[in-house]
Enzyme design. Sequence first.
Site, mmCIF file in Angstrom:
data_model
loop_
_atom_site.group_PDB
_atom_site.id
_atom_site.type_symbol
_atom_site.label_atom_id
_atom_site.label_comp_id
_atom_site.label_asym_id
_atom_site.label_seq_id
_atom_site.Cartn_x
_atom_site.Cartn_y
_atom_site.Cartn_z
ATOM 1 N N SER A 8 0.842 -1.202 0.000
ATOM 2 C CA SER A 8 0.000 0.000 0.000
ATOM 3 C C SER A 8 0.875 1.250 0.000
ATOM 4 O O SER A 8 1.664 1.484 0.922
ATOM 5 C CB SER A 8 -0.897 0.000 1.248
ATOM 6 N N HIS A 33 -1.336 -1.229 -4.227
ATOM 7 C CA HIS A 33 -2.607 -0.852 -3.598
ATOM 8 C C HIS A 33 -2.614 0.659 -3.355
ATOM 9 O O HIS A 33 -1.682 1.205 -2.758
ATOM 10 C CB HIS A 33 -2.723 -1.620 -2.280
ATOM 11 N N ASP A 35 -4.676 3.862 -1.776
ATOM 12 C CA ASP A 35 -5.718 4.254 -0.816
ATOM 13 C C ASP A 35 -6.200 5.669 -1.076
ATOM 14 O O ASP A 35 -5.454 6.627 -0.868
ATOM 15 C CB ASP A 35 -5.162 4.162 0.608
ATOM 16 N N MET A 37 -8.719 8.613 -0.043
ATOM 17 C CA MET A 37 -9.528 9.053 1.118
ATOM 18 C C MET A 37 -10.046 10.460 0.886
ATOM 19 O O MET A 37 -9.324 11.301 0.327
ATOM 20 C CB MET A 37 -8.673 9.050 2.376
ATOM 21 N N HIS A 66 -8.405 1.374 -3.792
ATOM 22 C CA HIS A 66 -9.293 1.225 -2.638
ATOM 23 C C HIS A 66 -9.900 2.587 -2.322
ATOM 24 O O HIS A 66 -9.212 3.476 -1.821
ATOM 25 C CB HIS A 66 -8.455 0.685 -1.460
ATOM 26 N N ASP A 175 -6.615 -5.965 4.559
ATOM 27 C CA ASP A 175 -5.928 -4.670 4.551
ATOM 28 C C ASP A 175 -5.935 -4.085 5.962
ATOM 29 O O ASP A 175 -6.993 -3.838 6.529
ATOM 30 C CB ASP A 175 -6.692 -3.761 3.576
HETATM 31 C C1 DX5 Z 1 -5.969 1.960 5.756
HETATM 32 C C2 DX5 Z 1 -5.566 1.608 4.366
HETATM 33 C C3 DX5 Z 1 -4.460 0.629 4.259
HETATM 34 C C4 DX5 Z 1 -3.161 1.037 4.918
HETATM 35 C C5 DX5 Z 1 -2.648 -0.193 5.595
HETATM 36 O O1 DX5 Z 1 -7.155 2.615 5.767
HETATM 37 O O2 DX5 Z 1 -6.668 1.084 3.651
HETATM 38 O O3 DX5 Z 1 -4.234 0.191 2.923
HETATM 39 O O4 DX5 Z 1 -2.185 1.533 4.038
HETATM 40 O O5 DX5 Z 1 -1.545 0.121 6.336
HETATM 41 P P1 DX5 Z 1 -0.800 -0.912 7.318
HETATM 42 O O6 DX5 Z 1 -0.408 -2.085 6.470
HETATM 43 O O7 DX5 Z 1 0.360 -0.118 7.803
HETATM 44 O O8 DX5 Z 1 -1.778 -1.276 8.386
HETATM 45 ZN ZN ZN Z 2 -6.337 0.124 1.622
#
Ligand code: DX5
Ligand code: ZN
Length: 216
Positions: A8, A33, A35, A37, A66, A175
């Site tokens: 990610s 991946h 993310d 937001m 995502h 995740d």
């Molecule tokens: C959190 C994200 C994840 C995040 C995971 O909301 O969706 O993809 O990057 O991070 P780790 O692996 O550090 O928990």
């Molecule tokens: Zn994610």
Amino acid sequence: MSTIVAPSLLSADFANLRKDLEMINRSEADWLHLDIMDGVFVPNISFGFPVLKYVAEYCTKPLDVHLMIVEPEKFLDRFKDLGAAFYNVHYEACTHLNRTIYEIKNRGMKAAVTLNPSTPVCMLRDVISDLDMVLVMTVNPGFGGQRFIEHSIDKVRELSRLIEETGSDALIEVDGGVNFETAPRLVKAGVNVLVSGSTVFKADDPENVIRTLKQL
Ligand code: DX5
Ligand code: ZN
């Protein structure tokens, strides 16, 4: 099938993004991946299209997007144009989930639905046969580096049973809080795809972490 690993980008070094993307390209990572937001669906904002354009240009791995945003169907065409492989929407953000799944597939992207930790697996019963992947959040979405929610293991087992019962081809992705302690247990419970942010990017040898996770 060996475990699919999707680092990610959220935990990457954004001052040296190109270096981290080159590491991903060289590594055995299967996908990247991403993310997204919006500060509304989750209490955080990540990166947007100016960054994504650069990432899509430089990254040679399929992009697993995502969307932690409200109204995720608004950006279908933008992500299709970017070349996204997976379009991952939250169950909690979609009023007309069936329609959204078809809109993803009609654009030639793979359709995935994500479940927050408080959303039960049974909510997917009527769409599971249409899905390419289900993402089980193993932390509350919004931040990297959080602690793994233990109940997720049971949830993965339950999802595995639902997929088997219905003959669905959906992959199971997890995740949040994926590390060397939780990953083997998740794979044993039926996980096919491991997303990992901090475990990969904060390591001294991220490529080796990716290789080790793939062997689980
Ligand atoms: C959190 C994200 C994840 C995040 C995971 O909301 O969706 O993809 O990057 O991070 P780790 O692996 O550090 O928990
Ligand atoms: Zn994610």
